[in-house]
Design a protein around this motif. Structure first.
Motif, short mmCIF file in Angstrom:
data_model
loop_
_atom_site.label_atom_id
_atom_site.label_comp_id
_atom_site.label_asym_id
_atom_site.label_seq_id
_atom_site.Cartn_x
_atom_site.Cartn_y
_atom_site.Cartn_z
N MET A 1 71.00 2.32 -46.92
CA MET A 1 72.14 3.36 -46.78
C MET A 1 72.86 2.13 -45.64
O MET A 1 71.85 1.41 -44.91
CB MET A 1 71.17 3.75 -45.56
N ALA A 2 74.51 2.85 -45.82
CA ALA A 2 75.52 1.70 -44.61
C ALA A 2 75.10 1.94 -44.04
O ALA A 2 75.63 3.04 -43.37
CB ALA A 2 76.32 1.49 -46.07
N SER A 3 75.89 1.12 -42.55
CA SER A 3 76.77 0.97 -41.97
C SER A 3 77.50 1.90 -42.47
O SER A 3 78.20 2.03 -43.05
CB SER A 3 76.65 -0.24 -41.07
N LYS A 4 77.98 2.73 -41.21
CA LYS A 4 79.37 3.58 -40.37
C LYS A 4 80.23 2.23 -40.52
O LYS A 4 80.68 1.16 -39.00
CB LYS A 4 79.39 4.20 -40.42
N TRP A 5 81.34 2.38 -40.63
CA TRP A 5 82.88 1.29 -40.32
C TRP A 5 84.07 2.12 -39.86
O TRP A 5 84.28 3.13 -40.28
CB TRP A 5 82.82 -0.39 -41.16
N TYR A 6 84.30 1.99 -39.69
CA TYR A 6 85.93 2.48 -39.05
C TYR A 6 87.20 1.95 -37.99
O TYR A 6 87.11 1.18 -37.48
CB TYR A 6 85.37 3.80 -37.94
N SER A 7 87.93 1.28 -39.73
CA SER A 7 89.00 1.05 -39.15
C SER A 7 90.63 1.21 -39.94
O SER A 7 91.15 0.59 -40.75
CB SER A 7 88.59 -0.78 -39.54
N PRO A 8 91.14 2.32 -40.10
CA PRO A 8 91.80 2.78 -40.10
C PRO A 8 93.51 1.56 -39.51
O PRO A 8 93.69 1.09 -38.71
CB PRO A 8 91.73 3.80 -40.30
N ILE A 9 94.07 0.95 -40.60
CA ILE A 9 95.34 0.40 -40.31
C ILE A 9 96.19 0.81 -39.19
O ILE A 9 96.33 0.36 -38.15
CB ILE A 9 96.27 0.40 -41.37
N ALA A 10 96.53 2.28 -38.98
CA ALA A 10 97.63 2.64 -37.72
C ALA A 10 96.52 2.77 -36.74
O ALA A 10 97.04 2.11 -35.76
CB ALA A 10 97.58 4.15 -38.03
N ASP A 11 95.32 2.80 -36.66
CA ASP A 11 94.49 2.76 -35.58
C ASP A 11 94.75 1.47 -34.82
O ASP A 11 94.31 0.86 -33.51
CB ASP A 11 93.07 3.06 -35.70
N ILE A 12 94.80 0.58 -35.71
CA ILE A 12 94.40 -1.50 -35.00
C ILE A 12 95.82 -1.40 -34.87
O ILE A 12 95.65 -1.98 -33.88
CB ILE A 12 94.02 -2.39 -36.51
N PHE A 13 96.68 -1.14 -35.37
CA PHE A 13 97.79 -0.98 -34.52
C PHE A 13 97.95 -0.62 -33.74
O PHE A 13 98.64 -1.11 -32.72
CB PHE A 13 99.39 -1.13 -35.49
N ASN A 14 97.86 0.93 -33.16
CA ASN A 14 97.84 1.11 -32.29
C ASN A 14 96.86 0.53 -31.08
O ASN A 14 97.38 0.47 -30.01
CB ASN A 14 97.58 2.58 -32.27
N TYR A 96 54.64 0.09 -51.78
CA TYR A 96 55.56 -0.25 -50.56
C TYR A 96 56.26 0.10 -49.95
O TYR A 96 56.96 0.05 -51.45
CB TYR A 96 54.77 -1.79 -49.76
N ILE A 97 57.13 0.67 -49.09
CA ILE A 97 58.99 0.60 -48.52
C ILE A 97 59.12 -1.24 -47.96
O ILE A 97 58.77 -1.45 -47.44
CB ILE A 97 59.09 1.37 -47.74
N GLU A 98 59.99 -1.20 -49.39
CA GLU A 98 60.92 -2.53 -48.30
C GLU A 98 62.10 -2.09 -48.16
O GLU A 98 63.53 -1.08 -48.28
CB GLU A 98 61.27 -3.69 -49.95
N VAL A 99 62.28 -2.40 -47.28
CA VAL A 99 63.67 -2.98 -46.19
C VAL A 99 64.67 -3.79 -45.84
O VAL A 99 64.57 -4.52 -45.61
CB VAL A 99 63.67 -2.15 -45.05
N THR A 100 65.78 -4.36 -46.34
CA THR A 100 66.65 -5.13 -46.58
C THR A 100 67.73 -5.14 -46.01
O THR A 100 68.37 -4.03 -46.49
CB THR A 100 67.09 -5.71 -48.79
N SER A 101 68.05 -6.08 -45.33
CA SER A 101 69.63 -5.95 -44.45
C SER A 101 70.09 -6.51 -45.49
O SER A 101 70.87 -7.24 -46.49
CB SER A 101 69.57 -7.02 -43.33
N PHE A 102 71.84 -6.36 -44.58
CA PHE A 102 72.97 -6.87 -45.87
C PHE A 102 73.17 -8.72 -46.30
O PHE A 102 73.79 -9.31 -47.23
CB PHE A 102 73.95 -6.48 -45.53
N THR A 243 68.94 -1.83 -46.57
CA THR A 243 68.53 -0.44 -47.80
C THR A 243 67.50 -0.26 -48.04
O THR A 243 66.53 -0.93 -47.43
CB THR A 243 69.09 -0.94 -49.12
N VAL A 244 66.78 0.99 -47.98
CA VAL A 244 65.18 1.66 -48.41
C VAL A 244 65.14 1.34 -50.02
O VAL A 244 65.66 1.64 -50.45
CB VAL A 244 64.42 2.07 -47.37
N LYS A 245 64.11 0.31 -50.31
CA LYS A 245 63.69 0.88 -51.68
C LYS A 245 62.03 0.70 -51.42
O LYS A 245 61.35 0.28 -50.88
CB LYS A 245 63.78 -0.78 -52.64
N LYS A 246 61.68 2.13 -52.16
CA LYS A 246 60.22 2.46 -52.45
C LYS A 246 60.47 1.21 -53.98
O LYS A 246 60.56 1.56 -54.99
CB LYS A 246 59.91 3.85 -52.62
N LYS A 247 58.83 0.40 -53.70
CA LYS A 247 58.39 0.11 -55.03
C LYS A 247 57.10 0.07 -55.04
O LYS A 247 56.23 0.00 -54.29
CB LYS A 247 58.78 -1.85 -54.71
#
Length: 330
Positions: A1-14, A96-102, A243-247
């Protein structure tokens, strides 16, 4: 599962426009990508001014001490798995379940140690120039939170530039004012002492030098306010969060183990009375130095010990030797 990012260009300019309007654009010391796990749930368009504000995020002022603590994801441990006949295959190391960071960190989770057969991951983050996000496996084998966490750092720093002349005026405002006031006072003094011509000449020279100096400063290129750092490669390519993987072991190995355990079970390695009816149709018992007692001849006791230590199958019906019988655990 990915993190959520919020960075529209208009908001950065604002954001920069608001910073410039509020006269603290030159006070920015760091620009950093932050996943929402770091950010309190204040919304992205609210304007919230707090005491001792140190961070500014897409239209909202955020106190640097604020953190976010929320359930990031929940995964059922035993869903979407192949059908197995032996429950042992649903335990580590066969599953087992494998949890991996980016950034490549890996956490192996043994499902048998999870509460209520659910993998619950909580995220905690902080807002500062070097943000950190901890993805924590909750309620796992009695461990404390950070004992079962992936700690992600190294989020990219973004460069920004500012008007060098505006910075110069901000830093030298009082000094420049005193220079002008001092020259004016000197001119007045010289005029009173009947040296008006020299006073005018000196004032003209000062004005010319002052204007030339200011124009030179205005012509300087913008200066860097915040430095770049890290890489945006992962973010630009959608590689972030966890990411979460079942192995589980391959099917051919599962089949070999299932057939073996179906006939002979698996090691128990405990000192106790053997259980003769733990399975539906037959039980295989093998002991190590079993202790057998009874009012029978010693030779017979020794024979029974050898049978148990060699391994013996107890059948629960008139189908002795029929290993095709289903033999699930009771």
């Amino acid at each position: 599962m990915a993190s959520k990012w919020y960075s529209p260009i208009a908001d950065i300019f604002n954001m920069f426009s608001s910073a410039d309007k509020d006269n603290f654009l030159n006070d920015i010391v760091s620009l950093t990508y932050l996943p929402v796990e770091c950010v309190p749930d204040l919304g992205y368009t609210k304007e919230l001014k707090l005491k001792n504000t140190k961070a500014y995020l897409l239209g909202a002022y955020i106190d640097s001490d604020a953190t976010r603590n929320e359930s990031f994801m929940t995964v059922d441990s035993y869903t979407e798995l192949p059908n197995v006949k032996e429950s042992k295959l649903l335990m580590y190391p066969y599953y087992y379940i494998e949890v991996t960071s980016f950034d490549g960190q890996v956490l192996e989770v043994r499902p048998e140690y999870l509460k209520d057969d659910k993998l619950v991951i909580e995220s905690r983050g902080s807002i500062d120039p070097s943000p950190r996000v901890a993805y924590i496996v909750k309620d796992y084998n009695g461990a404390t939170d950070l004992d079962t966490a992936l700690n992600v750092t190294g989020y990219p720093l973004l460069p920004s530039v500012a008007d060098s002349y505006a910075q110069y005026l901000a830093l030298n405002k009082n000094q420049l004012t005193m220079q002008v006031v001092s020259q004016f006072a000197n001119g007045v003094a010289q005029s009173v002492s009947r040296n008006g011509g020299q006073a005018i000449a000196d004032s003209a020279m000062f004005a010319g030098n002052f204007i030339a100096q200011q124009r030179d400063l205005q012509g300087q290129s913008n200066s860097t306010v915040t430095q770049a750092g890290g890489s945006t490669f992962n973010i630009q390519n959608g590689i972030y969060g966890i990411t979460v993987k079942k192995k589980m072991i391959k099917e051919e190995y599962r089949k070999v183990l299932e057939d073996f355990w179906h006939m002979y079970g698996y090691k128990y390695n405990r000192v106790e009375y053997p259980t003769f009816s733990s399975r539906k149709n037959f039980d295989y018992i093998k002991t190590v130095n079993v202790n057998v007692r009874g009012q029978i001849p010693q030779d017979d006791l020794d024979t029974i010990r050898k049978v148990f230590d060699s391994g013996v199958t107890f059948w629960h019906g008139d189908y002795i030797g029929d290993y095709d019988k289903e033999n699930e655990e009771r």
